[in-house]
Design a protein around this motif. Structure first.
Motif, PDB file in Angstrom:
ATOM      1  N   LEU A 194     -14.161 151.350  34.147  1.00  0.00           N
ATOM      2  CA  LEU A 194     -13.861 150.822  32.813  1.00  0.00           C
ATOM      3  C   LEU A 194     -14.958 149.879  32.338  1.00  0.00           C
ATOM      4  O   LEU A 194     -15.742 150.232  31.483  1.00  0.00           O
ATOM      5  CB  LEU A 194     -12.479 150.148  32.763  1.00  0.00           C
ATOM      6  CG  LEU A 194     -12.002 149.717  31.386  1.00  0.00           C
ATOM      7  CD1 LEU A 194     -11.898 150.893  30.438  1.00  0.00           C
ATOM      8  CD2 LEU A 194     -10.666 148.991  31.481  1.00  0.00           C
ATOM      9  N   ARG A 195     -14.990 148.662  32.888  1.00  0.00           N
ATOM     10  CA  ARG A 195     -16.103 147.718  32.688  1.00  0.00           C
ATOM     11  C   ARG A 195     -16.171 146.887  33.955  1.00  0.00           C
ATOM     12  O   ARG A 195     -15.164 146.703  34.628  1.00  0.00           O
ATOM     13  CB  ARG A 195     -15.823 146.752  31.499  1.00  0.00           C
ATOM     14  CG  ARG A 195     -15.795 147.364  30.125  1.00  0.00           C
ATOM     15  CD  ARG A 195     -15.451 146.279  29.089  1.00  0.00           C
ATOM     16  NE  ARG A 195     -14.221 145.566  29.418  1.00  0.00           N
ATOM     17  CZ  ARG A 195     -12.999 145.991  29.137  1.00  0.00           C
ATOM     18  NH1 ARG A 195     -12.821 147.116  28.485  1.00  0.00           N
ATOM     19  NH2 ARG A 195     -11.947 145.289  29.502  1.00  0.00           N
TER      20      ARG A 195
ATOM     21  N   LYS B 201     -26.968 141.305  31.758  1.00  0.00           N
ATOM     22  CA  LYS B 201     -27.482 140.688  30.537  1.00  0.00           C
ATOM     23  C   LYS B 201     -26.362 139.891  29.869  1.00  0.00           C
ATOM     24  O   LYS B 201     -25.368 140.470  29.421  1.00  0.00           O
ATOM     25  CB  LYS B 201     -27.994 141.789  29.595  1.00  0.00           C
ATOM     26  CG  LYS B 201     -28.404 141.291  28.237  1.00  0.00           C
ATOM     27  CD  LYS B 201     -28.828 142.446  27.357  1.00  0.00           C
ATOM     28  CE  LYS B 201     -28.888 141.985  25.910  1.00  0.00           C
ATOM     29  NZ  LYS B 201     -29.396 143.042  25.027  1.00  0.00           N
TER      30      LYS B 201
ATOM     31  N   ILE C 162     -23.507 142.598  29.967  1.00  0.00           N
ATOM     32  CA  ILE C 162     -23.653 143.992  29.547  1.00  0.00           C
ATOM     33  C   ILE C 162     -24.905 144.596  30.186  1.00  0.00           C
ATOM     34  O   ILE C 162     -25.675 143.905  30.853  1.00  0.00           O
ATOM     35  CB  ILE C 162     -23.697 144.114  28.012  1.00  0.00           C
ATOM     36  CG1 ILE C 162     -24.887 143.356  27.438  1.00  0.00           C
ATOM     37  CG2 ILE C 162     -22.395 143.600  27.406  1.00  0.00           C
ATOM     38  CD1 ILE C 162     -25.042 143.538  25.942  1.00  0.00           C
ATOM     39  N   ARG C 163     -25.078 145.897  29.955  1.00  0.00           N
ATOM     40  CA  ARG C 163     -26.181 146.648  30.555  1.00  0.00           C
ATOM     41  C   ARG C 163     -27.523 145.946  30.300  1.00  0.00           C
ATOM     42  O   ARG C 163     -27.791 145.492  29.191  1.00  0.00           O
ATOM     43  CB  ARG C 163     -26.191 148.053  29.947  1.00  0.00           C
ATOM     44  CG  ARG C 163     -27.329 148.918  30.361  1.00  0.00           C
ATOM     45  CD  ARG C 163     -27.040 149.922  31.436  1.00  0.00           C
ATOM     46  NE  ARG C 163     -25.671 150.432  31.469  1.00  0.00           N
ATOM     47  CZ  ARG C 163     -25.182 151.094  32.520  1.00  0.00           C
ATOM     48  NH1 ARG C 163     -25.932 151.291  33.581  1.00  0.00           N
ATOM     49  NH2 ARG C 163     -23.953 151.545  32.508  1.00  0.00           N
TER      50      ARG C 163
ATOM     51  N   THR D  27     -32.110 149.268  30.713  1.00  0.00           N
ATOM     52  CA  THR D  27     -31.114 150.038  31.483  1.00  0.00           C
ATOM     53  C   THR D  27     -31.333 150.056  32.999  1.00  0.00           C
ATOM     54  O   THR D  27     -30.550 150.648  33.713  1.00  0.00           O
ATOM     55  CB  THR D  27     -31.006 151.525  31.022  1.00  0.00           C
ATOM     56  OG1 THR D  27     -32.204 152.219  31.369  1.00  0.00           O
ATOM     57  CG2 THR D  27     -30.777 151.643  29.528  1.00  0.00           C
TER      58      THR D  27
ATOM     59  N   GLY E 120     -18.173 134.864  26.636  1.00  0.00           N
ATOM     60  CA  GLY E 120     -19.251 135.851  26.645  1.00  0.00           C
ATOM     61  C   GLY E 120     -18.932 137.033  27.532  1.00  0.00           C
ATOM     62  O   GLY E 120     -17.797 137.217  27.983  1.00  0.00           O
ATOM     63  N   ALA E 121     -19.965 137.845  27.795  1.00  0.00           N
ATOM     64  CA  ALA E 121     -19.801 139.046  28.602  1.00  0.00           C
ATOM     65  C   ALA E 121     -21.147 139.399  29.213  1.00  0.00           C
ATOM     66  O   ALA E 121     -22.193 138.941  28.753  1.00  0.00           O
ATOM     67  CB  ALA E 121     -19.301 140.206  27.740  1.00  0.00           C
TER      68      ALA E 121
ATOM     69  N   PHE F  56      -7.087 141.825  36.720  1.00  0.00           N
ATOM     70  CA  PHE F  56      -5.625 141.944  36.714  1.00  0.00           C
ATOM     71  C   PHE F  56      -5.053 142.068  38.131  1.00  0.00           C
ATOM     72  O   PHE F  56      -3.883 142.400  38.294  1.00  0.00           O
ATOM     73  CB  PHE F  56      -5.191 143.137  35.854  1.00  0.00           C
ATOM     74  CG  PHE F  56      -5.474 142.914  34.397  1.00  0.00           C
ATOM     75  CD1 PHE F  56      -4.672 142.054  33.641  1.00  0.00           C
ATOM     76  CD2 PHE F  56      -6.551 143.522  33.778  1.00  0.00           C
ATOM     77  CE1 PHE F  56      -4.944 141.823  32.297  1.00  0.00           C
ATOM     78  CE2 PHE F  56      -6.824 143.294  32.429  1.00  0.00           C
ATOM     79  CZ  PHE F  56      -6.019 142.448  31.686  1.00  0.00           C
TER      80      PHE F  56
ATOM     81  N   HIS G 198     -11.544 135.573  30.826  1.00  0.00           N
ATOM     82  CA  HIS G 198     -11.657 134.559  29.770  1.00  0.00           C
ATOM     83  C   HIS G 198     -11.668 133.136  30.323  1.00  0.00           C
ATOM     84  O   HIS G 198     -11.334 132.191  29.611  1.00  0.00           O
ATOM     85  CB  HIS G 198     -10.564 134.722  28.708  1.00  0.00           C
ATOM     86  CG  HIS G 198     -10.548 136.096  28.093  1.00  0.00           C
ATOM     87  ND1 HIS G 198     -11.638 136.625  27.443  1.00  0.00           N
ATOM     88  CD2 HIS G 198      -9.594 137.054  28.080  1.00  0.00           C
ATOM     89  CE1 HIS G 198     -11.342 137.861  27.034  1.00  0.00           C
ATOM     90  NE2 HIS G 198     -10.111 138.146  27.416  1.00  0.00           N
TER      91      HIS G 198
ATOM     92  N   GLU H 196     -14.298 138.481  32.098  1.00  0.00           N
ATOM     93  CA  GLU H 196     -13.167 139.351  31.752  1.00  0.00           C
ATOM     94  C   GLU H 196     -11.855 138.577  31.786  1.00  0.00           C
ATOM     95  O   GLU H 196     -10.924 138.900  31.067  1.00  0.00           O
ATOM     96  CB  GLU H 196     -13.102 140.552  32.717  1.00  0.00           C
ATOM     97  CG  GLU H 196     -14.149 141.631  32.452  1.00  0.00           C
ATOM     98  CD  GLU H 196     -13.810 142.511  31.251  1.00  0.00           C
ATOM     99  OE1 GLU H 196     -12.629 142.531  30.840  1.00  0.00           O
ATOM    100  OE2 GLU H 196     -14.717 143.178  30.717  1.00  0.00           O
TER     101      GLU H 196
END
Lengths: 81, 233
Positions: B58-59, B147, B104-105, B109, B101-102, B66, B97, B95
């Motif tokens: 998923l991510r 990133k 990412i790739r 790449t 932020g997050a 969870f 919280h 994820e």
């Protein structure tokens, strides 16, 4: 049974290096005239019952909570059929 | 009695053994925590180690967030439990919280695997007090999705509140404002993409050195547990 589709895409302001890599590969394969490519995810959610308002609300809730990370992504929920 | 540092193992975790070893090397009692067990076994601090929890499906970090153990860690972190998320652990904290932020790739790449120089930006957290502001350290990174991304308002807030804890001296992956690690407002929760637990011994740390620049993350938390009031994020 009904199928609900959730499309998840990176927000427009978030750079998409995977989409960029695809975009750069296309001209090499002879596909011209492409301005941009962005890559996303598609979820097909099979419902036990009908895709009524209550069911769609639950799908939107699951998209918000799990399927998408709304910090970086946006999602769209639609009924397929 | 030594402080107890818990290290969580999820399916797909890789760096739990190194994190447990780091805890032992600084004199803490390492405690293995399991993703399906909601008990934190009376630990005084928690490390979420690197790897590919739940296959990064998923991510990165989205499923781990969870898990039963994370529900307990999220509540405890809000009450002040020191939590350090390294690499995949940082992704899990975003994820959850607990951090904004997050990840990412990487720009370009590519999976990047090398030693990088970081500049420590904040020592006002539970995990960075044993560094000096402006100190340059050498720590390995190894990730494909490292990133750091957040909206401008969030980035401005992080900067204004002194919550950027470390920046890349040379940005390897396009992270916003060269950010390598951040803290929550209280300073007890820290996320870092590079791996301090891989820079704790002469034999296995970055070569040529310095090889042990990661150790102060782990000694800092011991100091924090002795003197919690020193943290002033």
């Amino acid at each position: 049974m009904a199928r609900v589709v959730v499309d998840v895409m990176l927000k427009p302001e978030i750079l998409d290096p995977q989409g960029q890599a695809v975009n750069r590969a296309l001209p090499r394969l002879g596909f011209d005239g492409i301005v941009d490519v962005r890559q996303g995810k598609r979820f097909e959610v099979e419902l036990e019952g009908p895709a009524d308002e209550a069911a769609l609300a639950r799908v939107r809730e699951m998209a918000e909570k799990l399927l998408a990370n709304t910090v970086i992504e946006e999602f769209r929920v639609r009924v397929e059929g | 009695m030594p402080a107890r540092i818990g290290v969580v193992t999820f399916p797909g975790t890789q760096d739990d053994t190194d994190a447990l070893r780091a805890a032992r090397l600084v004199g803490a009692e390492p405690v293995a925590l399991w993703h399906r067990d909601p008990s934190l076994h009376d630990v005084d601090a928690v490390v979420l180690p690197g790897g590919f929890s739940y296959g990064d499906y998923l991510r990165c970090g989205a499923i781990a967030r969870f898990s039963p153990v994370m529900e307990s860690i999220i509540s405890a972190a809000r009450e002040g439990l020191p939590v350090l998320g390294i690499c995949n652990g940082f992704q899990i904290l975003c994820e959850s919280h607990l951090l904004p932020g997050a990840l990412i790739r990487n720009a370009g790449t590519l999976f990047i695997n090398r030693d990088v120089r970081l500049r420590v930006e904040s020592t006002g957290t539970a995990w960075t007090s044993d560094y000096a502001v402006g100190q340059e350290i050498l720590i390995p990174i190894k990730n494909g999705e490292g990133k750091f991304a957040a909206d401008e308002k969030t980035l401005d807030e992080l900067e204004a509140e002194g919550r950027v804890i470390a920046r890349y001296v040379e940005n390897p992956n396009g992270s916003a404002r060269d950010i390598a690690g951040i803290a929550n407002a209280a300073g007890n929760v820290v996320g870092l993409m590079p791996h301090p637990e891989h820079a704790i011994e002469e034999l296995t740390g970055p070569y040529p050195g310095p090889a042990t620049d990661g150790l102060p993350f782990f000694t800092s938390v011991l100091q924090h547990l002795l003197n919690p009031e020193l943290v002033d994020a």
